[in-house]
Design an enzyme around this catalytic site. Sequence first.
Site, PDB file in Angstrom:
ATOM      1  N   GLU A 148      18.440 -28.225  20.402  1.00  0.00           N
ATOM      2  CA  GLU A 148      17.404 -27.551  19.609  1.00  0.00           C
ATOM      3  C   GLU A 148      16.493 -28.489  18.817  1.00  0.00           C
ATOM      4  OE1 GLU A 148      19.530 -23.365  18.507  1.00  0.00           O
ATOM      5  OE2 GLU A 148      20.150 -25.080  17.322  1.00  0.00           O
TER       6      GLU A 148
HETATM    7  C1  NGO Z   1      23.597 -22.968  18.527  1.00  0.00           C
HETATM    8  C2  NGO Z   1      22.994 -24.034  17.636  1.00  0.00           C
HETATM    9  C3  NGO Z   1      23.798 -24.226  16.330  1.00  0.00           C
HETATM   10  C4  NGO Z   1      24.126 -22.884  15.714  1.00  0.00           C
HETATM   11  C5  NGO Z   1      24.865 -22.025  16.719  1.00  0.00           C
HETATM   12  C6  NGO Z   1      25.212 -20.670  16.157  1.00  0.00           C
HETATM   13  C7  NGO Z   1      24.053 -24.978  19.378  1.00  0.00           C
HETATM   14  C8  NGO Z   1      24.583 -25.973  20.315  1.00  0.00           C
HETATM   15  N1  NGO Z   1      23.113 -25.190  18.487  1.00  0.00           N
HETATM   16  O1  NGO Z   1      24.532 -23.734  19.297  1.00  0.00           O
HETATM   17  O2  NGO Z   1      23.060 -25.016  15.451  1.00  0.00           O
HETATM   18  O3  NGO Z   1      24.932 -23.089  14.585  1.00  0.00           O
HETATM   19  O4  NGO Z   1      24.123 -21.851  17.900  1.00  0.00           O
HETATM   20  O5  NGO Z   1      25.907 -19.861  17.039  1.00  0.00           O
END
Ligand code: NGO
Length: 516
Positions: free
Chosen positions: A330
């Site tokens: 992300e």
């Molecule tokens: C995503 C995000 C995290 C969040 C999570 C919540 C990943 C790999 N990046 O998973 O920052 O905390 O969802 O479910």
Amino acid sequence: MLKSILVLGFVALQMTGSIVQAATLDKQTIIPKPVSVVPAKGTFKLSSKTAIFVVGESAELKQIGSFLSAKLSPATGFGLKVKTSDGKKVAGSIVLSLSANDTQLGDEGYQLTISNNNVSLTANKPAGLFNGVQTIRQLLPAKIEMTTVQKASWELPAGTIRDYPEYSFRGVMLDVARHFFQVADVKRYIDLIAGYKMNVMHLHLADDQGWRIEIKKWPNLTTIGGSTQVGGGKGGFYTQEEYKDIVKYAAERYIMIIPEIDMPGHTNAALASYPELNCNDTATKLYTGTEVGFSTLCTDKKVTYQFITDVMSELASITPGPYLHIGGDESHVTKLEDYIPFVNKVQEIVARTGKKVIGWDEIALSTLQPNTFVQYWAKAYNAQRGVKQGAKVIMSPGANAYLDMQYDTSTKLGLHWAGYIEVDKGYSWDPATLVPGIGKENILGVIAPLWSETITNMKEIEYMVFPRLPGYAEIGWSSPAGRSWSEYKVRLGIQGERFKALDINYYPSKLVTWSK
Ligand code: NGO
């Protein structure tokens, strides 16, 4: 005549009584389900005279013996002694030994043979013996897990179990960045996963809301970056000594710690600690919300790579395991043309520490080094791209394996961006068929992550983790051919007694009949 009918009836009643009491091995409730179970007649009864023998002079085997004794002694009150044996069977004892090469069992498998007189546990490696010890625990009445003396018939049903895992990598991830958890909580979590033969704990040590590991060359990371958490609480961090203590505690349970420092996104805690890590040389404000994807390290500054080198070197020096996790998820505010060379450079930096890289599936957008691993959480396309580059995949699919996903619409804790994961859904998938083009040969194993935006203490961790965790342990350990929800849910229901004995705050899903 009447008298003999009565006597017969009495004998039959006694017999049925004893059959009910001493369950046979095949009726047992072991999770994860073993590869093969062959029941025999009889039971092995623990008594105050039972000893645990380890064959040969080995400190490591003695430690496994002591672990078993520490698990069996409090509830039985027997104070089982750990002794060394020359390999001859000693009647009335539990014997742990390393066998000659039993290739089928591999590094983590074991054979457990129970007769009226003895319990014999053999394995190629100590890790296998440790796994066998977990099976012994589960074969005894659930009260064995209690810490005060209990009344029970401490019998192990006779027979032979041969058992070994489907995947070499089975574990959990705990996010200690969004909310910080004390060392004691991490240790309790380690103990709980060890009971289900998991062998990996991935710690998410840094995110926007907090930096949780002491880095001696960059002290502000913890004094500033570790000073808060989601909701504005006081946060916290592990000193390197505390981290080493966690690593050691885990290793004694044959669990490897994988440390993760997320980058280039999810880095606000670092950016708030050091102005020079920002492209505009201005420190950001500490962040206590739960948005994702707004932060980035400055990818074209030299100091950024000095920072990463220092962090990864210190982390490598306190991590005996072969992996360092670089996050990579992300990074929405990092341009792709910056992200790709960044990940390539960080792979080189980690390689120089002698460790292998793991990253979330987005890192497959870059050029993967031969020893880099991709952790699939969201985009099948990324994971497939990783496999096409020759990388192995760790399966952590959000919609199947995220422990922070709510069970259903009534769950108060957790999130549901990837959907709701009731216990049946969490169990009913096969890593080797989930993503087209990714088969068993491409998969290292399964990690079930618990993100902690909404999770603030151990009881809340337990509520989200149980009862789904044994299912993830079984997906990692047991062959998919022998797995079905309808059969599994019965075994899970019986584990409910064990959850209670261990004082686990579990979610009593209505899909399961919980034994009292
Ligand atoms: C995503 C995000 C995290 C969040 C999570 C919540 C990943 C790999 N990046 O998973 O920052 O905390 O969802 O479910």
